[in-house]
Design an enzyme around this catalytic site. Structure first.
Site, PDB file in Angstrom:
ATOM      1  N   GLU A 233       0.822  -1.211   0.000  1.00  0.00           N
ATOM      2  CA  GLU A 233       0.000   0.000   0.000  1.00  0.00           C
ATOM      3  C   GLU A 233       0.858   1.264   0.000  1.00  0.00           C
ATOM      4  OE1 GLU A 233      -2.972   0.266  -0.693  1.00  0.00           O
ATOM      5  OE2 GLU A 233      -3.607  -1.812  -0.520  1.00  0.00           O
TER       6      GLU A 233
ATOM      7  N   TYR B 180      -6.141   6.545   4.307  1.00  0.00           N
ATOM      8  CA  TYR B 180      -6.303   5.534   3.264  1.00  0.00           C
ATOM      9  C   TYR B 180      -5.577   4.242   3.607  1.00  0.00           C
ATOM     10  CZ  TYR B 180      -5.343   2.573  -0.581  1.00  0.00           C
ATOM     11  OH  TYR B 180      -5.222   1.433  -1.319  1.00  0.00           O
TER      12      TYR B 180
ATOM     13  N   ASP C  57      -9.273   6.375  -1.803  1.00  0.00           N
ATOM     14  CA  ASP C  57      -8.189   6.965  -2.593  1.00  0.00           C
ATOM     15  C   ASP C  57      -8.795   7.679  -3.802  1.00  0.00           C
ATOM     16  OD1 ASP C  57      -9.068   4.936  -4.169  1.00  0.00           O
ATOM     17  OD2 ASP C  57      -7.086   4.194  -4.690  1.00  0.00           O
TER      18      ASP C  57
END
Length: 347
Positions: A39, A122, A140
């Site tokens: 991520e 996020y 996002d």
DNA sequence: CACGCGTGGTA
DNA sequence: TTACCAAGCGT
């Protein structure tokens, strides 16, 4: 929110994701650490770019402990070319926090995981939903684009406060039984179908529940303001090699642009101005130059500024001042892309 | 909140 | 070529 198709939307999105999702390296694991790494790498970065970096990273740092112990220069070398280098330092800081404060277990709740360096709203939601099956939003740019169309939300997504609207929407929409596939499904849909320009609505699994599709103008959404003003800077760059084959390098400051990365000595000059004189270089770096030849001129574009770089190869006498490296040693140093370009040309 | 922070792909 | 982006975060 008054969105009548919640159940149908969830089912269609999750089923589509399960059957159509791309086979990506980080989709073969539920290890929170590995999801975390993926991520962070994916922040503002394309999937195709990330894949080789992720694989190499996991070969060198398969566990959180190994990343925590890594020398920063070795870590940055793995991030070289990926950009936004503070991500790497923050990731390592975050991993160290997990070892010190949470017994090496990545926290499974938003309150604690959000305290970790480099883990924002996020990334927190992504790790919680993908690795721990928690019903947390992970909003996002993809998610805002997809939901702005599905729900016909016209708020300006460039404004920070607008994200709250989408987070609230996801909290209502998210499939509590399939949090991972739901959140990833929204992003995958944005990446493959619900693209910024020319969305492939006829292939979209949720088009019947999409207000913009039924209203006729999905391409008009999302609304996004904000223009970027570019600054231009010009530098002369000197690859200064002494008679023993050693090359002068310098390390950038630990904060700011390309922090801690290594570069060939650079001297800024105003636009269109004459090149830096040999005397100025010699004075700044305390070396005696015998010969100078032009290497290459090019422009390097960052997100918020551009560099015009004129590079030169210098022959000099050996010096005691500064950091001099052999060609083999230079290969080990983390360098930003513009320096790698000069280096590849020289080799 | 606005801005700084990389890079490579694409219309 | 310019513009705009692509799975954001820290300050």
């Amino acid at each position: 929110m008054n969105y009548p198709y919640v159940a149908e939307f969830r089912r269609a999105l999750v089923e589509w994701f399960e059957s159509e999702k791309r086979d990506l390296p980080w989709r073969h694991t539920k290890d929170p650490y590995k999801i975390w790494v993926s991520e962070v790498m994916l922040q503002q970065t394309r999937v195709d770019t990330v894949i080789p970096y992720y694989n190499r990273f996991m070969e060198s740092f398969p566990t959180l402990e190994l990343l925590a112990e890594a020398p920063q220069e070795y870590l940055l070398k793995h991030w070289e070319g990926l950009g936004y280098y503070s991500r790497a330092r923050n990731l390592q800081a975050g991993v160290r926090e997990v070892l010190e404060n949470y017994g090496g277990i990545v926290p499974d709740n938003r309150h604690e995981i959000s305290k970790l360096k480099g883990v924002g709203p996020y990334t927190a939601g992504a790790i919680l939903s993908i690795a721990y099956n928690k019903p947390e939003h992970a909003v996002d740019g993809n998610v805002m684009r997809v939901l702005s169309r599905v729900l016909e939300i016209h708020e300006d997504i460039a404004l920070p406060k607008t994200k709250k609207i989408f987070e609230a929407a996801v909290e209502e929409l998210i499939d509590p039984e399939h949090t991972s596939s739901f959140n990833q499904g929204l992003m995958e849909l944005g990446a493959l179908i619900c693209t910024p320009t020319s969305p492939k609505c006829l292939l979209c699994p949720v088009r019947e529940y999409c207000k913009a599709f039924n209203g006729g103008e999905p391409e008009k959404l999302p609304v996004k303001s904000k223009k970027v003003k570019m600054k231009h800077l010009s530098y002369d760059v000197f690859v200064c090699e002494d008679t023993e084959g050693r090359i002068l390098m310098e390390q950038r400051p630990e904060k700011g642009l390309l922090a801690n990365m290594w570069q060939f000595p650079m001297i800024e000059h105003d636009e269109e101005a004459t090149l830096t004189t040999q005397a100025i270089f010699e004075a700044n770096y305390h070396v005696h130059v015998n010969k100078q030849q032009e290497l290459m001129k090019f422009k390097h574009v960052f997100s918020h500024l551009t560099w015009q770089l004129n590079s030169y190869h210098l022959q000099s006498e050996p010096s005691q001042c500064g950091h001099w490296f052999t060609r083999e040693q230079i290969e080990m140093l983390p360098m930003p892309v513009p320096m790698l370009k000069i280096w590849e040309t020289l080799k």
